[in-house]
Structures are given as C-alpha cells and as structure tokens.
Design a protein around this motif. Structure first.
Motif, PDB file in Angstrom:
ATOM      1  N   LEU A   1       0.842  -1.196   0.000  1.00 15.48           N
ATOM      2  CA  LEU A   1       0.000   0.000   0.000  1.00 15.48           C
ATOM      3  C   LEU A   1       0.878   1.247   0.000  1.00 15.48           C
ATOM      4  N   PRO A   2       0.368   2.370  -0.529  1.00 14.78           N
ATOM      5  CA  PRO A   2       1.174   3.598  -0.535  1.00 14.78           C
ATOM      6  C   PRO A   2       1.433   4.095   0.886  1.00 14.78           C
ATOM      7  N   GLN A   3       2.501   4.857   1.074  1.00 19.54           N
ATOM      8  CA  GLN A   3       2.897   5.307   2.403  1.00 19.54           C
ATOM      9  C   GLN A   3       1.895   6.284   3.019  1.00 19.54           C
ATOM     10  N   TRP A   4       1.177   7.022   2.231  1.00 19.78           N
ATOM     11  CA  TRP A   4       0.244   8.009   2.746  1.00 19.78           C
ATOM     12  C   TRP A   4      -1.010   7.383   3.353  1.00 19.78           C
ATOM     13  N   ILE A   5      -1.209   6.088   3.171  1.00 18.64           N
ATOM     14  CA  ILE A   5      -2.453   5.448   3.607  1.00 18.64           C
ATOM     15  C   ILE A   5      -2.600   5.427   5.136  1.00 18.64           C
ATOM     16  N   VAL A   6      -1.509   5.277   5.858  1.00 16.72           N
ATOM     17  CA  VAL A   6      -1.601   5.208   7.331  1.00 16.72           C
ATOM     18  C   VAL A   6      -1.992   6.565   7.923  1.00 16.72           C
ATOM     19  N   PRO A   7      -1.328   7.672   7.560  1.00 20.61           N
ATOM     20  CA  PRO A   7      -1.788   8.960   8.098  1.00 20.61           C
ATOM     21  C   PRO A   7      -3.192   9.327   7.613  1.00 20.61           C
ATOM     22  N   ALA A   8      -3.549   8.943   6.395  1.00 20.88           N
ATOM     23  CA  ALA A   8      -4.904   9.208   5.902  1.00 20.88           C
ATOM     24  C   ALA A   8      -5.927   8.423   6.723  1.00 20.88           C
ATOM     25  N   ALA A   9      -5.594   7.190   7.085  1.00 24.91           N
ATOM     26  CA  ALA A   9      -6.496   6.387   7.919  1.00 24.91           C
ATOM     27  C   ALA A   9      -6.641   7.010   9.305  1.00 24.91           C
ATOM     28  N   ALA A  10      -5.549   7.545   9.843  1.00 26.89           N
ATOM     29  CA  ALA A  10      -5.619   8.200  11.156  1.00 26.89           C
ATOM     30  C   ALA A  10      -6.555   9.408  11.082  1.00 26.89           C
ATOM     31  N   GLY A  11      -6.412  10.218  10.060  1.00 25.26           N
ATOM     32  CA  GLY A  11      -7.287  11.375   9.895  1.00 25.26           C
ATOM     33  C   GLY A  11      -8.739  10.973   9.681  1.00 25.26           C
ATOM     34  N   ALA A  12      -8.961   9.935   8.878  1.00 19.64           N
ATOM     35  CA  ALA A  12     -10.327   9.466   8.639  1.00 19.64           C
ATOM     36  C   ALA A  12     -10.945   8.925   9.920  1.00 19.64           C
ATOM     37  N   GLY A  13     -10.165   8.198  10.718  1.00 18.63           N
ATOM     38  CA  GLY A  13     -10.674   7.674  11.980  1.00 18.63           C
ATOM     39  C   GLY A  13     -11.069   8.786  12.939  1.00 18.63           C
ATOM     40  N   MET A  14     -10.239   9.834  13.005  1.00 21.66           N
ATOM     41  CA  MET A  14     -10.545  10.958  13.883  1.00 21.66           C
ATOM     42  C   MET A  14     -11.790  11.702  13.400  1.00 21.66           C
TER      43      MET A  14
END
Length: 172
Positions: A30-43
């Motif tokens: 998966l692309p590297q940006w997916i983890v911070p994007a998931a954190a933002g989406a979760g918040m």
C-alpha cells in the motif's frame, strides 16, 4: 469535552494501527500516505459519530417522566454532511415529575423545563403554562402565587396553539 478529545485521538490511532497491520500483512504494497490518511479518517469519523449521537446519549440519561418536546437541527457549510442529515445541537424537555396543578385554576400547570445544548451546561427552570389561553410565565424571583392559584407579577408570554413545549406540558 476532554474525554471526547481522547476518544477522537484513540480512534485515529486505532484505525491507523489497523491499516498499518494490513499494510504489513500485504508486505508493504500500500502507498505510504495510507496510514496517516487512515488516522485522519478515523478521527473525523469519530468526531462525526460523537456529534450525531449527542442527542441519544443525552436523553438516555434523563429519568422517567422527562419528555423531549423540541429539538434544534442545524446545517453548516464547514460540516457538509449536515446538508444530507441535519445535526441536532439543542433540546427542550419538560420534566413531568414536577408537574403541579392548582384546584382553583385547572387550566394551568406548573412544571420544570430543561434546556440542553451541545457543549453547554444543562439549565432548568420553573414555568407555568396556561393551557386554555396559550401562554406561559417563567418563574422568576418576583413571581408569587396567591391563595386562589393566580400568579402575581408574572410576565406572560403569548404562545402559538401548536407550540411543542406547551403541548408537552399540557399533555395535548
């Protein structure tokens, strides 16, 4: 408010951890940006859920005998999802546990009204509703009740016949 902030942060870390685990299981495909994007989406999702569940969580704490008479729904440009489903941010409830009627004035009911708002302290005050004349008087310091059940020094406010708070107080 602090607990909700902690819950939002925890949701961000939780969803980021799930996506990170999936990425590790997929051998980092998966692309590297997916983890911070998931954190933002979760918040963001947790904040939205907390906003929309406020009414249910608040009314669940009310004892038996408290009836929600009116709610206020808003739409905001900075919350575009509220144009699809409006957000409830205030309520007015009638606490029937404090209902009192005077034998000489059966058309009037003294009750307690509860005002609650998101991020605001809950307020309660006494009100007399005149169910026959469609009006109400807030019980302030100078208001007195005489022996015949009439209010002295009351500032009566005219209401429409379909006012939801008056209908709840009068049992219509």
């Amino acid at each position: 408010m602090l607990l909700e902030f902690i819950a939002i942060i925890a949701a961000g870390f939780g969803l980021a951890g799930i996506v990170l685990s999936i990425n590790i299981a997929l051998r980092r495909r998966l692309p590297q940006w997916i983890v911070p994007a998931a954190a933002g989406a979760g918040m963001l999702l947790m904040a939205i859920w907390l906003e929309y569940s406020w009414l249910d969580r608040t009314t669940a704490t009310f004892p038996d005998g408290v009836e929600v008479a009116s709610t206020n729904q808003v739409r905001s440009w900075y919350r575009p999802w509220t144009y699809v489903v409006p957000l409830t941010n205030r309520l007015i409830a009638v606490d029937h546990r404090f209902d009192r009627r005077h034998a000489d004035v059966p058309g009037q009911v003294l009750t307690r009204v509860i005002l609650a708002g998101r991020w605001e302290p809950m307020r309660q005050y006494g009100v007399v509703f005149d169910c026959n004349l469609d009006r109400r008087a807030d019980l302030l310091d100078e208001v007195e009740l005489d022996h015949g059940g009439q209010l002295k020094n009351a500032n009566w406010v005219r209401l429409s016949a379909d006012d939801p708070v008056m209908q709840a107080a009068c049992g219509r």
